[in-house]
Write an enzyme that holds these catalytic residues in place. Structure first.
Site, PDB file in Angstrom:
ATOM      1  CD  GLU A 154      90.392  59.117 -12.978  1.00 38.34           C
ATOM      2  OE1 GLU A 154      90.116  60.399 -12.809  1.00 38.34           O
ATOM      3  OE2 GLU A 154      90.164  57.890 -13.887  1.00 38.34           O
ATOM      4  CG  ASP A 173      81.031  66.643  -9.722  1.00 31.90           C
ATOM      5  OD1 ASP A 173      82.538  66.143  -8.990  1.00 31.90           O
ATOM      6  OD2 ASP A 173      81.290  65.463 -10.674  1.00 31.90           O
ATOM      7  CG  HIS A 225      87.922  60.276 -15.731  1.00 25.14           C
ATOM      8  ND1 HIS A 225      87.637  60.369 -13.842  1.00 25.14           N
ATOM      9  CD2 HIS A 225      87.151  60.339 -16.720  1.00 25.14           C
ATOM     10  CE1 HIS A 225      86.310  60.557 -13.940  1.00 25.14           C
ATOM     11  NE2 HIS A 225      86.156  59.978 -16.304  1.00 25.14           N
ATOM     12  CG  HIS A 283      79.710  62.433 -12.041  1.00 27.97           C
ATOM     13  ND1 HIS A 283      80.693  63.080 -11.757  1.00 27.97           N
ATOM     14  CD2 HIS A 283      80.007  61.449 -12.224  1.00 27.97           C
ATOM     15  CE1 HIS A 283      81.629  62.355 -13.350  1.00 27.97           C
ATOM     16  NE2 HIS A 283      81.057  61.307 -12.908  1.00 27.97           N
TER      17      HIS A 283
END
Length: 441
Positions: free
Chosen positions: A375, A158, A127, A347
């Site tokens: 992440e 986003d 991710h 998102h």
């Protein structure tokens, strides 16, 4: 002193940062950057989809390589996600078939790699976000497909930041090369055969160890500048520097904390921190997508599958939170905004603390991001408020399609959900697995 202050960030000037406000700008900017690249393109995303927009981006990369064979172009996506079809569709080789076909067609120097984070996609994915093109970082939580890039009418909103900082870009590239591409667990997806997971299992264990202790290179000299940026990475619940940063951004807030998340399901440490901020009289603003703006939402006219129950589950968690914090909603300390714009989806992720500290990240602020996925994030310290105006403009653009919730009853009640959704949620609660499900979403 907070832990990030012991290491320097990279210096920025106000003109080094641009904030894009929509998916069309994201697409056109990315294509322009690719076309004008001179020495390197490093793209890391959850996936590059085999659809019109995905093919457009991949073809642009191959054309750039053919135009300039010295151009270093590498694309990294999740190993498991790239080798399956879309949820609910027939079994296929997935996006990996596109990567092979395009390399055979163009015969360029583009390289596509698959990064396995866990043994199965359910337990964790790649991710990491951020596209390095020469000395510019295009940072967004968005992947690469039709809706993220608004190839047609529908879009998935986003956040999109352009950061021009050579040393920051070098740090991203160095990590990508030395930790990911250098690993024997990270194979090419555009060549055959692609090794099966069992064949890279030993190398994968070493990769996971490396990711859990990984960090990006930081500046050699402590920056005293008014505007600095520093990258963070994290995997797992223990010794996760990105999680630690997120928690401290909650804790240091003196006036207002602004949160963007597409999936309302905070990990326990963050939920406790939120409640503490509210009890202290601090301002908390949360912007979350309506269930119909969730990327798992299935409209009533389409065939239903179990994954379509997830947006309803998130809504029940949000309703419970609002009900428990109603007194702070009434006082105006807690402002929860629900985003909805036609058939488009939401998102956004990120944190803003006191209009000074900004975290851009793919981190969903949920248990999955907290403990399973690898992440990263870009942490900006804006000491003199140079970014207040563009950040406020971005927020205003987002809130233009939002409704402020004043009571949990404004959300749809479980009794009004479709029968199939009620059945799934009821069964999960009866057999007491709903708390387990919440840890994986």
């Amino acid at each position: 002193m907070y832990f990030w202050q012991y290491q320097a960030g990279y210096s920025l000037q106000e003109q080094d940062i641009d904030i894009l406000l929509d998916a069309q700008s994201y697409r056109s900017t990315l294509l322009e950057l690719i076309a004008n690249a001179t020495h390197r393109i490093y793209i890391t995303a959850l996936y590059l989809q085999d659809d019109e927009a995905g093919r457009e981006i991949l073809d642009a990369l191959h054309q750039a390589s053919l135009k300039n064979p010295e151009l270093d172009i590498k694309v990294l996506v999740d190993y498991h996600r790239a080798q399956r079809g879309l949820i609910g569709e027939a079994h296929s080789e997935g996006n990996a078939s596109l990567y092979l076909q395009r390399l055979q067609l163009h015969k360029s120097n583009v390289e596509v790699y698959g990064v396995p984070v866990k043994a199965k996609e359910l337990f964790g994915v790649l991710h990491l976000k951020g596209f390095v093109i020469d000395d510019t970082l295009l940072y967004s939580g968005a992947s690469l497909n039709n809706v993220y890039l608004q190839y047609e009418e529908r879009y998935r909103l986003d956040r999109y930041f352009l950061i021009r900082q050579p040393e920051l870009c070098d740090a991203f590239v160095e990590f990508t090369e030395q930790t990911l591409i250098a690993s024997d667990a990270v194979p090419r997806l555009d060549k055959r055969p692609i090794p099966k997971y069992v064949d890279i299992k030993g190398a994968h264990k070493q990769l996971v160890k490396a990711l859990k202790r990984a960090s990006y290179k930081v500046s050699n000299e402590k920056s005293e500048g008014a505007l600095t940026v520093r990258p963070f990475i994290g995997l797992g619940r223990r010794n996760n520097k990105l999680n630690r940063l997120i928690k401290q951004l909650f804790d240091i807030t003196e006036k207002e904390l602004v949160l963007y998340t597409p999936y309302f399901n905070f990990p326990t440490p963050l939920l406790r921190a939120l409640r503490r901020l509210l009890r202290q009289g601090k301002q908390v603003t949360i912007v979350v997508g309506d269930k119909t703006a969730n990327d798992f939402y299935i409209p009533p006219e389409e065939k239903f599958s179990k994954v379509g129950a997830l947006p309803y589950l998130y809504e029940t968690i949000l309703a419970k939170f609002l009900k428990n914090q109603q007194r702070f909603v009434d006082k105006g300390n807690l402002n929860v905004y629900l985003w909805k714009h036609g058939k488009n989806s939401f998102h956004l992720k990120g944190i803003c603390s006191d209009n000074r500290y900004h975290l851009l990240s793919g981190h969903n602020l949920n248990p999955r991001a907290w403990g399973l996925d690898v992440e990263n994030g870009i942490f900006i310290d804006d000491k003199n408020g140079q970014l207040i105006e563009p950040i406020a403009k971005e927020k205003q653009t987002i809130l233009a399609n939002c409704t402020r919730l004043t009571n949990y009853t404004e959300l749809q009640q479980v009794s009004d959900y479709p029968a199939a959704v009620q059945k799934i949620l009821g069964k999960a609660k009866r057999v007491k697995v709903d708390f387990i499900i919440k840890r994986f979403i």
